[in-house]
Design an enzyme around this catalytic site. Structure first.
Site, PDB file in Angstrom:
ATOM      1  N   ASP A  89       0.873  -1.186   0.000  1.00 33.57           N
ATOM      2  CA  ASP A  89       0.000   0.000   0.000  1.00 33.57           C
ATOM      3  C   ASP A  89       0.909   1.236   0.000  1.00 33.57           C
ATOM      4  O   ASP A  89       1.541   1.543   1.010  1.00 33.57           O
ATOM      5  CB  ASP A  89      -0.884   0.030   1.257  1.00 33.57           C
ATOM      6  CG  ASP A  89      -2.014  -0.996   1.221  1.00 33.57           C
ATOM      7  OD1 ASP A  89      -1.907  -1.967   0.446  1.00 33.57           O
ATOM      8  OD2 ASP A  89      -2.983  -0.841   1.988  1.00 33.57           O
ATOM      9  N   LYS A 151      -6.962   3.476  -2.807  1.00 33.84           N
ATOM     10  CA  LYS A 151      -7.321   3.434  -1.388  1.00 33.84           C
ATOM     11  C   LYS A 151      -7.555   4.852  -0.888  1.00 33.84           C
ATOM     12  O   LYS A 151      -6.829   5.775  -1.257  1.00 33.84           O
ATOM     13  CB  LYS A 151      -6.170   2.738  -0.639  1.00 33.84           C
ATOM     14  CG  LYS A 151      -6.290   2.711   0.873  1.00 33.84           C
ATOM     15  CD  LYS A 151      -5.133   1.911   1.474  1.00 33.84           C
ATOM     16  CE  LYS A 151      -4.991   2.120   2.967  1.00 33.84           C
ATOM     17  NZ  LYS A 151      -3.828   1.418   3.544  1.00 33.84           N
ATOM     18  N   LYS A 180     -10.203   0.230  -1.905  1.00 29.01           N
ATOM     19  CA  LYS A 180     -10.043  -0.076  -0.478  1.00 29.01           C
ATOM     20  C   LYS A 180     -10.433   1.164   0.323  1.00 29.01           C
ATOM     21  O   LYS A 180      -9.922   2.261   0.075  1.00 29.01           O
ATOM     22  CB  LYS A 180      -8.596  -0.472  -0.163  1.00 29.01           C
ATOM     23  CG  LYS A 180      -8.342  -0.690   1.341  1.00 29.01           C
ATOM     24  CD  LYS A 180      -6.935  -1.239   1.603  1.00 29.01           C
ATOM     25  CE  LYS A 180      -6.599  -1.235   3.083  1.00 29.01           C
ATOM     26  NZ  LYS A 180      -5.248  -1.769   3.366  1.00 29.01           N
TER      27      LYS A 180
END
Length: 216
Positions: A89, A151, A180
């Site tokens: 991430d 995300k 996400k």
């Protein structure tokens, strides 16, 4: 619904100790979460403690500001993968996006995706600092750079996930990347509302209480 399989069980605070990571891994095994999400220095410890389970290890890169050099982020990514991370991430360079240096932002994501290869790359765009237009642009750049997910947040900005931003991201990626939601997701209702809105993963440190709430 197996809500546990949507959850990246997360601890990213600066004060997280080795014992905290061991507890995180223990809970992740017990509740069969999709992954644990940790700072990259803790990848070897998490990997070791999840051996024999199907819980993945996810590492954050360039966290939480995203303002490191691309070379530093790529190196951190490669090291995390070497140490056993299966998902990354990364935080985009928010300042570069706001400076309209879109090519630089895209090239950085692409460089990290190149290091990640066929594993999963999630791109944190930190929506709290962006206008809806910038959220759209950041999401489109992530797709162009072949990222697997966009995300919402680090959880360390001024705000976390918001439904209106999820809708903007969803429209921007147009099915070419997953979403996400993370930042401030602390209860079952909130988690379910994001899943119903189409997110594929939830980043939260409240995974255990969310699963317990569902079982009730």
């Amino acid at each position: 619904m197996e809500i546990n399989k949507f959850i990246d069980h997360t601890i990213l605070k600066a004060t997280a100790t080795e014992d905290d990571i061991l507890e995180l891994c223990k809970e992740a095994r017990e509740y069969s979460f999709f992954s644990v999400c940790v700072n990259s220095c803790y990848v070897p410890l998490a990997k070791k403690n999840l051996e024999g389970s199907d819980v993945k290890v996810c590492a954050v890169v360039g966290f939480p500001l995203g303002a490191m050099s691309t070379e530093a982020k790529v190196f951190e990514t490669e090291q995390a993968l070497k140490d056993g991370a299966e998902e990354i991430d990364m935080v985009i360079n928010i300042g570069e996006l706001k400076s309209k240096n879109y090519k630089k932002v895209e090239e950085e994501i692409a460089a990290i995706k190149s290091a990640v290869g066929d594993r999963v790359l999630k791109v944190i765009i930190e929506t709290c600092y962006l206008t809806p237009q910038e959220i759209t642009l950041a999401s489109e750049l992530a797709v162009k750079a072949k990222a697997d997910f966009v995300k919402t947040s680090t959880g360390f900005g001024t705000d976390g996930a918001r439904m209106e931003n999820i809708e903007v991201m969803k429209k921007a990626v147009n099915g070419q990347a997953k979403i996400k939601a993370s930042g401030g997701i602390k209860n079952l209702d909130t988690a379910l509302s994001y899943i119903e809105a189409g997110v594929a993963r939830i980043g939260t440190s409240s995974g255990v209480s969310i699963v317990k709430e569902l079982k009730k």
